[in-house]
Design a protein around this motif. Structure first.
Motif, short mmCIF file in Angstrom:
data_model
loop_
_atom_site.label_atom_id
_atom_site.label_comp_id
_atom_site.label_asym_id
_atom_site.label_seq_id
_atom_site.Cartn_x
_atom_site.Cartn_y
_atom_site.Cartn_z
N GLN A 119 18.25 -40.54 22.61
CA GLN A 119 17.64 -39.53 23.00
C GLN A 119 16.57 -38.91 22.03
OE1 GLN A 119 17.60 -38.79 26.31
NE2 GLN A 119 15.68 -37.73 25.83
N SER A 120 16.77 -39.01 20.81
CA SER A 120 16.12 -38.36 19.71
C SER A 120 14.96 -39.50 19.35
CB SER A 120 17.12 -38.23 18.43
OG SER A 120 17.90 -37.10 18.53
N SER A 121 15.21 -40.59 19.35
CA SER A 121 14.33 -41.47 19.27
C SER A 121 13.28 -41.57 20.29
CB SER A 121 14.71 -43.02 19.04
OG SER A 121 15.42 -43.38 17.99
N LYS A 122 13.60 -41.32 21.60
CA LYS A 122 12.71 -41.26 22.76
C LYS A 122 11.71 -39.81 22.63
CE LYS A 122 13.25 -41.87 27.88
NZ LYS A 122 12.72 -43.30 27.80
N ASN A 123 12.33 -38.89 22.22
CA ASN A 123 11.68 -37.58 22.07
C ASN A 123 10.50 -37.84 21.06
OD1 ASN A 123 13.28 -36.55 23.91
ND2 ASN A 123 14.77 -35.34 22.73
N GLU A 124 11.09 -38.33 19.85
CA GLU A 124 10.22 -38.52 18.85
C GLU A 124 8.94 -39.58 19.29
OE1 GLU A 124 11.93 -39.60 15.39
OE2 GLU A 124 12.90 -37.40 14.90
N ALA A 125 9.40 -40.59 19.83
CA ALA A 125 8.28 -41.41 20.18
C ALA A 125 7.29 -40.78 21.06
CB ALA A 125 9.10 -42.59 20.90
N ALA A 126 7.73 -39.97 21.91
CA ALA A 126 6.77 -39.48 23.12
C ALA A 126 6.10 -38.38 22.20
CB ALA A 126 7.69 -38.65 24.26
N SER A 127 6.63 -37.65 21.38
CA SER A 127 5.80 -36.67 20.70
C SER A 127 4.53 -37.50 19.60
CB SER A 127 6.79 -36.01 20.15
OG SER A 127 5.87 -35.00 18.93
N SER A 128 5.01 -38.46 19.06
CA SER A 128 4.17 -38.92 18.04
C SER A 128 3.24 -40.16 18.63
CB SER A 128 5.25 -39.43 17.04
OG SER A 128 5.91 -38.64 16.18
N PHE A 129 3.70 -40.67 19.44
CA PHE A 129 2.83 -41.82 19.88
C PHE A 129 2.43 -41.70 21.49
CE2 PHE A 129 6.04 -43.33 16.88
CZ PHE A 129 5.27 -43.23 15.81
N GLY A 130 2.92 -40.99 22.31
CA GLY A 130 2.69 -40.71 23.64
C GLY A 130 3.05 -42.00 24.35
N ASP A 131 4.28 -42.62 23.80
CA ASP A 131 5.07 -43.78 24.35
C ASP A 131 6.36 -43.41 24.22
OD1 ASP A 131 6.05 -46.29 25.10
OD2 ASP A 131 4.02 -47.38 24.36
N ASP A 132 7.23 -43.17 25.15
CA ASP A 132 8.72 -43.13 24.75
C ASP A 132 9.64 -44.46 24.99
OD1 ASP A 132 8.86 -43.41 27.69
OD2 ASP A 132 9.66 -41.44 27.94
N ARG A 133 8.92 -45.71 25.11
CA ARG A 133 9.72 -46.73 25.21
C ARG A 133 10.61 -46.95 24.08
NH1 ARG A 133 5.95 -51.42 26.25
NH2 ARG A 133 4.73 -50.21 24.84
N ILE A 134 11.94 -47.80 24.20
CA ILE A 134 12.62 -47.73 23.21
C ILE A 134 13.40 -49.16 23.19
CG2 ILE A 134 14.96 -47.05 22.27
CD1 ILE A 134 12.65 -44.97 21.80
N PHE A 135 13.52 -50.07 22.17
CA PHE A 135 14.49 -51.08 22.08
C PHE A 135 15.34 -50.96 21.05
CE2 PHE A 135 11.15 -52.07 19.09
CZ PHE A 135 11.95 -52.87 17.85
N ILE A 136 16.36 -51.83 21.03
CA ILE A 136 17.45 -51.98 20.05
C ILE A 136 17.52 -53.23 19.51
CG2 ILE A 136 19.93 -51.58 20.03
CD1 ILE A 136 19.83 -49.89 22.30
N GLU A 137 18.09 -53.30 18.43
CA GLU A 137 18.13 -54.59 17.53
C GLU A 137 19.23 -54.40 16.59
OE1 GLU A 137 14.61 -55.52 15.41
OE2 GLU A 137 15.03 -54.25 13.83
N LYS A 138 19.89 -55.66 16.11
CA LYS A 138 20.89 -55.59 15.15
C LYS A 138 20.22 -55.06 13.89
CE LYS A 138 24.96 -56.79 13.48
NZ LYS A 138 26.31 -56.24 13.93
#
Length: 666
Positions: A182-201
């Motif tokens: 949720q925090s990553s999604k919020n920061e992504a939307a605020s900073s880049f206007g794009d809230d897509r998230i992915f996950i890696e090892k």
């Protein structure tokens, strides 16, 4: 060649681009927000255009406003710097439609490599080693938890369109995955206007090493060796160097060739950086490609002799690369320290305010020594809460790593900065840390070596003794100035005693000062002595001293019976007293700080995003209490111990100052 370019950025990178453009005889246009009306990049450019209010989403990243500035000024090309619109394909498309050159890669390369999910797939197809992870889009926090479990903790949660450490979280369990998503999604939307998230090892014990590539529009490309960027905090690079102390020739060549293969696979042109995680066996895994100029590009320039900004401009103008791979050498060693407006004593939280003193070390270049300072601020200027907290990038070069580090130590000691919290002490501490000086570090360096945060440096007795000697000599000079009333210098000097006790960092050094016209000999009670020479005069805030012929740089402030001395990351109260006054001082009671254990204080200037608890609620240790946003980063404040909330003094939307009381506990 272009006659006029617009820099769609601010701060130090805008100033950096302006310098090269000026050398090339190209006129420059700056853009600025309300907060940057008096900024350095505005003063340096030939023209400047106002584009809106302080928040970046109302000014610097509004494409229409930037395009209006281009039309008003007749700029033929745009350099985007890094951050903001530098990796925005829509911006590149708008420029193309307007017939304006983008000093960066083609739109299709930005789209392919700027999206971390797509770039991973392309890298795999190009036979570039990649980190295991989930490349699909993630709908919600529960799906993020499920994917994290399948990959296996720890995992890295990242914004697909992210960069610069924004929108990134490490999760070690389900709760952290849920919260981090949720925090990553919020920061992504605020900073880049794009809230897509992915996950890696998340690869444990990794080193962060990146390859600089440079390609033209004619199919030519080179890699300009590597940069080591393993000293990071919160996924944000702090210290970089080139080359890496870890790579061998074979690994460097393999990484470079894979990086070029990836660049050619997407028809890349301009400067770009391919980032890798490298494990202890020199296995390397593709992380992402940054389709822009990197913050740390100066260290590459220092070891290769290439001006990357000039190459970018020439490539954008359609010129072929003027160098081939055989022309790329490694000459010496370069270090870069990122100077941030953040308080290391408060867990590196952002700091804002006016720069009441800003005196960087002098820049110069010689055959065996280079000091470079890329900056976008000046003394008297403001550090705003609206943008990245970087103040400057201090770089040094030497013929080898040890020499480059020593030059950096001296440059950091000579960097005068007052008015805000900053990380100069921490940078100095790293330069003296044995793990760093040996080259044996990973991206976990800060977390491992400073698990409880940075609380300053404890100097060893040998260094303290040198500082004590210098302080005694300086204090004698200050006392002569203070007590001067009349008569000759010889009569005056007899009024100042020779016996003193220098107290610092809990140690006491009884000394005798034997002064002459060339300097002072400081004799210690253990029978040793040190020779001190300096041209320091009372009131100077920087003292360049020689102790037994070796240089010592001290930042000096006046306190009662002594000095506030800052050197090598240590911040010391140095008292110089007569033996009798020292004896009496030992009887003085210690002054205790006020008790704030039942209060939650705001650790940095910021905006309250949300309050997670209410009055009367019982909270447990580690429980989230509230979220504060500062400089585009969300910071979750947690309970340090179990308690009951008695009063909540702030709410969402409130702007708070440092140490303002957010809530109180019973």
């Amino acid at each position: 060649m272009f006659k006029k370019i617009l820099i769609a950025n601010r701060g130090e990178i805008a100033c950096r681009v302006i310098k090269t453009a000026r050398q090339m005889g190209i006129q420059t246009v700056a853009i600025y927000s309300d907060a940057d009306r008096n900024a350095l990049h505005v003063q340096m450019a030939d023209e400047a255009v106002h584009i809106g209010p302080a928040p970046a989403n109302q000014s610097y990243i509004v494409i229409d406003k930037v395009m209006d500035a281009i039309r008003k000024t007749g700029a033929e090309a745009v350099h985007p710097g890094y951050g903001f619109l530098s990796e925005n394909a829509k911006f590149a498309e708008a420029l193309e439609a307007e017939g304006v050159a983008f000093i960066g890669p083609p739109k299709r390369a930005i789209e392919a490599m700027g999206d971390k999910i797509t770039s991973k797939k392309i890298a795999q197809e190009a036979e570039v080693n990649t980190v295991p992870g989930y490349m699909g889009l993630i709908e919600d926090a529960e799906e993020a938890v499920k994917i994290s479990q399948e990959i296996g903790y720890p995992v890295m949660i990242k914004a697909s369109a992210g960069g610069g450490g924004k929108g990134m979280r490490i999760a070690w369990n389900d709760d952290e995955a849920r919260e981090g998503f949720q925090s990553s999604k919020n920061e992504a939307a605020s900073s880049f206007g794009d809230d897509r998230i992915f996950i890696e090892k998340f690869v444990t014990q990794p080193r962060h090493i990146e390859i600089q590539v440079l390609c033209d529009q004619h199919g030519n490309g080179v890699y300009l060796n590597e940069r080591e960027c393993s000293i990071q905090r919160r996924n944000q690079k702090v210290i970089e160097e080139a080359p890496s102390p870890f790579l061998d020739k074979e690994t460097r060549k393999a990484m470079g060739e894979q990086s070029l293969a990836l660049a050619h696979a997407v028809g890349y042109s301009s400067a770009g950086t391919v980032e890798f995680i490298v494990d202890g066996d020199r296995n390397f895994y593709f992380l992402e490609m940054n389709t822009r100029l990197q913050v740390e590009h100066p260290v590459t320039e220092l070891i290769t002799g290439q001006d990357l900004v000039e190459h970018m401009i020439r490539v954008a103008a359609g010129e072929k690369l003027s160098i081939s791979q055989k022309d790329v050498k490694i000459n010496g060693w370069a270090m870069e320290s990122r100077l941030y407006a953040e308080d290391p004593y408060r867990n590196f939280l952002p700091s804002i305010g006016r720069l009441t003193r800003y005196r960087p070390p002098e820049e110069f270049a010689a055959k065996d020594h280079v000091v470079r300072n890329d900056t976008g601020v000046y003394e008297g200027g403001e550090i705003s809460m609206y943008y990245d907290p970087m103040i400057a990038k201090l770089c040094t070069w030497g013929p080898d790593r040890a020499t480059s580090i020593e030059h950096m130590r001296n440059a950091l000691d000579g960097f005068e900065l007052e008015g805000i919290g900053h990380n100069l002490p921490f940078l100095s501490a790293v330069m003296d840390h044995p793990k760093f000086t040996s080259g044996d570090m990973t991206t976990a360096f800060i977390a491992e070596e400073y698990p409880d945060g940075f609380d300053g440096v404890t100097l060893d007795t040998a260094v303290l003794k040198r500082i004590a000697a210098a302080s005694a000599a300086m204090y004698r000079v200050a006392e002569i100035r203070r007590t001067r009333i009349s008569g000759t210098m010889d009569n005056h000097e007899r009024m100042v005693g020779a016996d003193w006790v220098v107290s610092l960092q809990g140690e006491n050094f009884p000394v005798t000062v034997d002064a002459d016209r060339e300097g002072s000999t400081i004799r210690f009670d253990d029978g040793s002595d040190m020779r001190v020479t300096s041209d320091w005069t009372p009131g100077d805030q920087l003292a360049r001293v020689e102790v037994d012929g070796k240089p010592l740089v001290l930042k000096v402030g006046k306190i009662t019976n002594g000095f506030r001395i800052r050197s090598r990351g240590a911040d010391l109260k140095v008292h110089v007293r007569t033996p009798r006054v020292h004896e009496l001082s030992l009887l003085m009671p210690e002054r205790l700080p006020p008790d704030t254990s039942k209060m939650l204080l705001c650790p940095m200037p910021g905006l309250v995003v949300k309050i997670d608890v209410e009055e009367g609620q019982e909270v447990q240790e580690g429980q989230a209490l509230c979220t504060i946003e500062a400089m585009k980063m969300e910071n979750i404040l947690r309970a340090e111990k179990q308690g009951i909330v008695s009063k909540v003094n702030a709410g969402p939307g409130d702007s708070l100052a440092v140490d303002e009381v957010i809530m109180e506990f019973e």
